[in-house]
Enzyme design. Structure first.
Site, PDB file in Angstrom:
ATOM      1  N   ILE A  14       0.876  -1.183   0.000  1.00  0.00           N
ATOM      2  CA  ILE A  14       0.000   0.000   0.000  1.00  0.00           C
ATOM      3  C   ILE A  14       0.908   1.226   0.000  1.00  0.00           C
ATOM      4  O   ILE A  14       1.391   1.658   1.040  1.00  0.00           O
ATOM      5  CB  ILE A  14      -0.945   0.021   1.213  1.00  0.00           C
ATOM      6  CG1 ILE A  14      -1.841  -1.222   1.224  1.00  0.00           C
ATOM      7  CG2 ILE A  14      -1.823   1.276   1.169  1.00  0.00           C
ATOM      8  CD1 ILE A  14      -2.813  -1.289   2.387  1.00  0.00           C
ATOM      9  N   HIS A  15       1.171   1.760  -1.192  1.00  0.00           N
ATOM     10  CA  HIS A  15       2.021   2.943  -1.322  1.00  0.00           C
ATOM     11  C   HIS A  15       1.139   4.171  -1.518  1.00  0.00           C
ATOM     12  O   HIS A  15      -0.092   4.089  -1.448  1.00  0.00           O
ATOM     13  CB  HIS A  15       3.047   2.762  -2.450  1.00  0.00           C
ATOM     14  CG  HIS A  15       2.439   2.367  -3.756  1.00  0.00           C
ATOM     15  ND1 HIS A  15       2.088   3.286  -4.716  1.00  0.00           N
ATOM     16  CD2 HIS A  15       2.102   1.151  -4.244  1.00  0.00           C
ATOM     17  CE1 HIS A  15       1.575   2.645  -5.755  1.00  0.00           C
ATOM     18  NE2 HIS A  15       1.557   1.357  -5.495  1.00  0.00           N
ATOM     19  N   ALA A  16       1.724   5.322  -1.750  1.00  0.00           N
ATOM     20  CA  ALA A  16       1.019   6.607  -1.729  1.00  0.00           C
ATOM     21  C   ALA A  16      -0.187   6.697  -2.661  1.00  0.00           C
ATOM     22  O   ALA A  16      -1.258   7.142  -2.247  1.00  0.00           O
ATOM     23  CB  ALA A  16       1.993   7.738  -2.037  1.00  0.00           C
ATOM     24  N   PRO A  18      -2.248   4.313  -4.253  1.00  0.00           N
ATOM     25  CA  PRO A  18      -3.446   3.579  -3.854  1.00  0.00           C
ATOM     26  C   PRO A  18      -3.942   3.959  -2.456  1.00  0.00           C
ATOM     27  O   PRO A  18      -5.138   3.871  -2.184  1.00  0.00           O
ATOM     28  CB  PRO A  18      -3.035   2.115  -3.920  1.00  0.00           C
ATOM     29  CG  PRO A  18      -1.565   2.106  -3.895  1.00  0.00           C
ATOM     30  CD  PRO A  18      -1.117   3.404  -4.494  1.00  0.00           C
ATOM     31  N   ALA A  19      -3.051   4.396  -1.591  1.00  0.00           N
ATOM     32  CA  ALA A  19      -3.483   4.830  -0.253  1.00  0.00           C
ATOM     33  C   ALA A  19      -4.391   6.052  -0.377  1.00  0.00           C
ATOM     34  O   ALA A  19      -5.413   6.141   0.308  1.00  0.00           O
ATOM     35  CB  ALA A  19      -2.280   5.144   0.625  1.00  0.00           C
TER      36      ALA A  19
END
Length: 85
Positions: A14-16, A18-19
């Site tokens: 979960i990177h920037a 999709p977060a």
């Protein structure tokens, strides 16, 4: 209260990007939404709460929805995870 677990399949976890999309999806609902990884827990409506968990590929998360529209929130968030993460 509705709850589901999901194992992250995205290579980057979960990177920037999709977060941010996940926070926008959670914000559509009045219910309280939380994400947990092990003993750590964060508010799904706050990007720092999601990013602070540092979820990587292969790790299991638990999403909890509680409130008036918890059924719809849980269904939409689970669909989001399956489609994007």
């Amino acid at each position: 209260m509705k709850q589901f677990t999901y194992v992250i399949t995205d290579e980057a976890g979960i990177h920037a990007r999709p977060a941010g999309l996940l926070v926008k999806e959670a914000a559509k609902f009045a219910s309280s939404t939380t994400i947990a990884k092990g003993a750590k827990k964060g508010d799904l409506k706050r990007i720092f709460g999601v990013m602070a968990l540092g979820v990587k590929k292969g790790e299991e998360i638990t999403v909890t929805c509680e409130g008036a529209d918890e059924d719809a929130a849980a269904a939409a968030l689970e669909a989001f995870f399956k489609a994007n993460l």
